[in-house]
Scaffold this motif. Structure first.
Motif, mmCIF file in Angstrom:
data_model
loop_
_atom_site.group_PDB
_atom_site.id
_atom_site.type_symbol
_atom_site.label_atom_id
_atom_site.label_comp_id
_atom_site.label_asym_id
_atom_site.label_seq_id
_atom_site.Cartn_x
_atom_site.Cartn_y
_atom_site.Cartn_z
ATOM 1 N N VAL A 1 -8.431 4.728 25.868
ATOM 2 C CA VAL A 1 -7.730 5.630 24.950
ATOM 3 C C VAL A 1 -6.218 5.514 25.150
ATOM 4 N N ALA A 2 -5.774 5.420 26.408
ATOM 5 C CA ALA A 2 -4.347 5.277 26.683
ATOM 6 C C ALA A 2 -3.812 3.946 26.153
ATOM 7 N N ILE A 3 -4.592 2.872 26.298
ATOM 8 C CA ILE A 3 -4.170 1.573 25.762
ATOM 9 C C ILE A 3 -4.045 1.640 24.247
ATOM 10 N N LYS A 4 -5.024 2.252 23.591
ATOM 11 C CA LYS A 4 -4.959 2.362 22.135
ATOM 12 C C LYS A 4 -3.736 3.162 21.714
ATOM 13 N N ALA A 5 -3.445 4.229 22.442
ATOM 14 C CA ALA A 5 -2.276 5.041 22.103
ATOM 15 C C ALA A 5 -0.997 4.209 22.177
ATOM 16 N N GLN A 6 -0.873 3.401 23.214
ATOM 17 C CA GLN A 6 0.336 2.581 23.366
ATOM 18 C C GLN A 6 0.436 1.515 22.276
ATOM 19 N N GLU B 1 -0.295 9.363 15.570
ATOM 20 C CA GLU B 1 -1.586 9.002 16.163
ATOM 21 C C GLU B 1 -1.432 8.751 17.659
ATOM 22 N N TYR B 2 -0.318 8.147 18.021
ATOM 23 C CA TYR B 2 -0.034 7.898 19.432
ATOM 24 C C TYR B 2 -0.001 9.193 20.231
ATOM 25 N N SER C 1 -1.261 12.129 19.582
ATOM 26 C CA SER C 1 -2.568 12.772 19.643
ATOM 27 C C SER C 1 -3.464 12.090 20.685
ATOM 28 N N LEU C 2 -3.451 10.776 20.691
ATOM 29 C CA LEU C 2 -4.300 10.043 21.628
ATOM 30 C C LEU C 2 -3.819 10.184 23.077
ATOM 31 N N MET C 3 -2.506 10.275 23.278
ATOM 32 C CA MET C 3 -2.000 10.449 24.632
ATOM 33 C C MET C 3 -2.467 11.787 25.196
ATOM 34 N N ASP C 4 -2.456 12.820 24.357
ATOM 35 C CA ASP C 4 -2.959 14.116 24.802
ATOM 36 C C ASP C 4 -4.458 14.058 25.102
ATOM 37 N N GLU C 5 -5.193 13.290 24.290
ATOM 38 C CA GLU C 5 -6.624 13.120 24.544
ATOM 39 C C GLU C 5 -6.843 12.386 25.862
ATOM 40 N N ALA C 6 -6.054 11.335 26.107
ATOM 41 C CA ALA C 6 -6.174 10.595 27.360
ATOM 42 C C ALA C 6 -5.852 11.487 28.553
#
Length: 363
Positions: free
Chosen positions: A251-256, A266-267, A269-274
């Motif tokens: 998830v962190a890789i996808k965010a980056q 989107e970044y 949101s995903l960083m918070d999810e990670a």
């Protein structure tokens, strides 16, 4: 009985004669053979050559004549220098490369130089690799020719090939002999080589491992690969395949990747999810990543979350102190560094807190 003895004697004679005429004693050559190898990124490049000595001789324009020459033996009437002694020097590229800006395919090549006056030379890579010297050189077998400028060098009694200025994508290969060096610039597209290798393996058992897709996506992200391709790979690691599993790492890789593509909402949101999936070390690393990105609000949020989850860990307070220091909030920075020191932290954490407090004039 006598006949048997005669037969035995004759047999021994013929065996001895045969051995004497076929066996050869191995003795050292005057110019010893050597191989030098350098890895550039993931590409091995090696040179095999024989090493003559200067031995007081006048090298350039004399022992090694300028230009292309008729050596008086073999089929070549215009031959370059063999760049060594004995057999022709060879160079091997494990992957496609660029030599002096010109493409060369993976493989082994004969290496020659046409030495010229005024510090000029021409590098020649030939498809002929099994010749003795350059007596049978044929220009129609050339794979690459490139003009170079020679340089002065500290005295090398033995002819030497060496690599310098090494990076993950390039190096300089130099032949050095006497006081002259022949530098050759070599580069490889390491990112493309790594990703092409991954794609070639991904249809086999190698591709059944989620971590391999995560690693390939991260490598493409950090080394100038195709971001759309990287996004496809990380999406496959997260969901849709039998090996897929959503976790902090992917998830962190996808965010980056999304951040680098400019898809910042989107970044975020995903960083918070990670962050919600992270362990103590991962969340701490995420906070520092946010500091590097100057996203101080998220850095503060993640460090505070880590302290809430692990209030007994002095490193969490030390990290939050660094966050505030980077934000310019000296008061809170001092507060949390001192809090860290009050908890009898490990030596490395103690040293870090004390260093920052000294820098802030609070110790």
């Amino acid at each position: 009985m006598k006949q048997n003895n005669l037969f035995t004697a004759l047999l021994c004679f013929f065996l001895l004669f045969s051995l004497n005429t076929t066996a050869q004693l191995q003795t050292p050559q005057a110019s010893a053979k050597a191989t030098v190898m350098q890895r550039i990124g993931v590409t091995d490049i090696s040179v095999t050559y024989s090493r003559p000595s200067v031995n007081g001789r006048d090298l350039w324009g004399n022992l090694v004549p300028y230009g292309m020459n008729n050596l008086g033996f073999g089929t070549a009437t215009a031959a370059p220098w063999r760049a060594g002694a004995n057999e022709n020097t060879t160079i091997t590229f494990a992957n496609d490369a660029s030599v002096e800006g010109k493409t060369i395919k993976a493989g082994t090549y004969g290496l020659f130089f046409e030495v010229k006056p005024n510090n000029q030379a021409t590098l020649i890579l030939s498809h002929d690799t099994q010749a003795w010297g350059s007596f049978f050189y044929d220009k129609n077998h050339d794979a690459l020719r490139a003009d170079i400028t020679t340089t002065e060098a500290p005295h090398h009694e033995l002819l030497t090939f060496e690599f310098s200025n090494i990076t993950p994508t390039s190096a300089v290969l130099s032949l050095v002999w006497g006081e002259k060096a022949f530098p050759v610039n070599i580069s490889v597209n390491t990112t493309q080589i790594v990703l092409d290798d991954f794609k070639a393996k991904s249809t086999g058992q190698f591709g059944f491992n989620r971590q391999n897709w995560e690693q390939a996506a991260a490598y493409a992200l950090n080394n100038g690969g195709d971001l759309n391709e990287a996004l496809t790979w990380i999406d496959g690691a997260i969901a849709g395949n039998f090996y897929s599993q959503k976790n902090f790492n992917n998830v962190a890789i996808k965010a980056q990747i999304l951040n680098k593509m400019g898809r910042t909402d989107e970044y975020a949101s995903l960083m918070d999810e990670a962050a919600g999936m992270a362990n103590k070390q991962q969340l701490n690393a995420l906070g520092y990543q946010m500091i590097a990105a100057k996203d101080y609000d998220r850095a503060e949020k993640y460090f505070k979350q880590n302290i809430a989850n692990h209030p007994e860990d002095p490193n969490g307070y030390d990290s939050l102190g660094e966050c505030y220091k980077n934000m310019g909030d000296t008061k809170n920075a001092i507060k949390y560094f001192k809090k860290s020191l009050s908890m009898n932290p490990p030596a490395n954490v103690k040293a870090n807190s004390e260093k920052h407090l000294k820098e802030l004039g609070a110790l």
